[in-house]
Design an enzyme around this catalytic site. Sequence first.
Site, PDB file in Angstrom:
ATOM      1  N   HIS A 111      -6.545  -7.193  -0.356  1.00  0.00           N
ATOM      2  CA  HIS A 111      -6.472  -5.846  -0.522  1.00  0.00           C
ATOM      3  C   HIS A 111      -5.552  -5.488  -1.878  1.00  0.00           C
ATOM      4  O   HIS A 111      -4.787  -5.750  -2.150  1.00  0.00           O
ATOM      5  CB  HIS A 111      -6.211  -4.765   0.336  1.00  0.00           C
ATOM      6  N   ASP A 171      -3.020 -10.719  -2.290  1.00  0.00           N
ATOM      7  CA  ASP A 171      -3.474  -9.952  -1.173  1.00  0.00           C
ATOM      8  C   ASP A 171      -4.891  -9.672  -1.352  1.00  0.00           C
ATOM      9  O   ASP A 171      -5.226  -9.130  -2.128  1.00  0.00           O
ATOM     10  CB  ASP A 171      -2.434  -8.936  -0.748  1.00  0.00           C
ATOM     11  N   HIS A 205       0.739  -1.412   0.092  1.00  0.00           N
ATOM     12  CA  HIS A 205       0.147   0.096  -0.019  1.00  0.00           C
ATOM     13  C   HIS A 205       0.810   1.444  -0.052  1.00  0.00           C
ATOM     14  O   HIS A 205       0.397   2.342  -0.155  1.00  0.00           O
ATOM     15  CB  HIS A 205      -0.862   0.222   1.176  1.00  0.00           C
ATOM     16  N   ASP A 254      -4.341 -12.584   3.782  1.00  0.00           N
ATOM     17  CA  ASP A 254      -5.896 -12.212   4.234  1.00  0.00           C
ATOM     18  C   ASP A 254      -7.093 -12.653   3.430  1.00  0.00           C
ATOM     19  O   ASP A 254      -7.926 -12.182   3.899  1.00  0.00           O
ATOM     20  CB  ASP A 254      -5.591 -10.565   4.682  1.00  0.00           C
TER      21      ASP A 254
END
Length: 592
Positions: free
Chosen positions: A349, A347, A311, A438
């Site tokens: 996200h 991931d 991120h 995740d």
Amino acid sequence: MGSETIKTGRLANGETQKSVHKEKRGLSSNGMNGKHENLGSNRAGTSSSGEGYDLMMNTGDVDGNLDGDIEPVFKKARQGDLTFQDIHDNGDFFDEDEEDDSDWEPVQKHVELIKWFCVNCTMVNLGDGAVCDLCGEHKDSGILRLGYFASPSSQDAGCSEVEFEMKGKNKEMHSQLSASNSSTAIGFDERMLLHSEVQMKSHPHPERSDRLRAIAASLATAGLFPGRCYPISAREITREELQMVHSLEHIQDVELTSHIFSSYFTPDTYANEHSACAARLAAGLCADLASTIFSGRVKNGFAMVRPPGHHAGVREAMGFCLHNNAAVAALAAQAAGAKKVLIVDWDVHHGNGTQEIFDQNKSVLYISLHRHEGGKFYPGTGSANEVGRNGAEGSCVNIPWSRGGVGDNDYIFAFQNLVLPIATEFAPDFTIISAGFDAARGDPLGCCDVTPAGYSRMTDMLYTLTGGKLLVILEGGYNLRSISSSATSVIKVLLGEGPGSELGNIAPSRAGLQTVLEVMKIQMNFWPSLGSSYAKLQSQWGAYCNTRKQIKKRQRTEPPIWWKWGRKRLLYHILVRRLHVKSKGKPSLHSS
């Protein structure tokens, strides 16, 4: 017998009455204070007879034996003319002889609410139960000592049969294999455990040091590391290397946190005085692993690092990430000689930071599979239409899931029909996996359903792309049992173990299929190899995609079934007959 008892009772009452009168005569010469005390004792003494109130108000004895200042009060009391002013003026007489209650406080019952946080998923639990309501982990489980090999539902009881069994297997492995001829390198440094949130908020932060501890415990219990994997020494990344990825202002902002006890870049992205060092170590390990793998000194590697990085953009830290480890590794591989680098980010996200860094770079292909839900899922970026810019269109491939709960079949179907065809056409020299776990089953943030077998299968599918030159970098993943079991499965594939069961016919979910077709339709403009696959998928799965819409339409046009037995049964049969005539000759929804 009964009469004697009555007489005795009268005699006792008479004696009591006399004693009361005598005491009252004595009170008149002692003043009001003495009266107050003795009257109190009289009441206490006569209460056992049940007649104390009558004795005190016996006017035949009281009138002639009380002081003059008290007598008018008794007269008013007898006549019913006693006022509040009289009571106030003679307060000492009317007050009861009780203990001083000026310091009295009501009894407060303190109900202590038992609250504890699950070591596995960090969720709060109320009550004295021993097992987490969300994930089923025992609050004193041995997951930080044995990793996912520890029993989830029982308390850690020291050395277990599992531990002894694993130690025996590890000794056999060590006798057959030494670290010097291992093909897989592991990057880890204990100083990264010092990065932590100083003050806990409502519950423990999901990005916590226990994530690495659980993975390390699982690898140690399985005999993989230390043992079959080769450790590389850690170093801190230099400012010059970081400036190839991040702005100088961003680098300075991260460095500043080393002089602050506790700070935040965003409400969920914390830092303490050790965070800058941990971030430099993580980036340095990823850079060295990439160059070591590409140079051939080891075949592949796993970066067991934190804080995560995908991120972190050019100018900002966010989403628990400080420096972009995957971007640093990609440029390190290119510095070592790689011309094209593939980054696959699974991931849950979207890796908005990695995309921002490379969306104008045709030499780095970024493919991300993530929950998107029309931009409602964090961080909101990563739609299928984000393909790269300024001459690098097609360098970003986003596969945005439209819902949660996505599992193995959807991911592997996307790999077969999107990831591998595009990656093969791109022909990379080096592959990096941004391995957030995740999306794993049980993760409290991702809420998806990928299993360790699914992760090992995806790793195996990418393994052969670049001749095994593969670096896996840890990103997210917040259920300790899920992240440790998934990471262990991935590392076993890196060590040459097969992913397990063979792939059968993979049937995606309807939502997953629609996402894959949508992305293929966009990306076939940049990757011609997708054209034939897209047409084939449409013909093979087109009816499957439209089935739900047709069923809903049919449900809307058909009359309610209860009309068949009610007053509208005639209307029901007429409408059904008309629908049958209209649909005659059309293919059945359930035809093969």
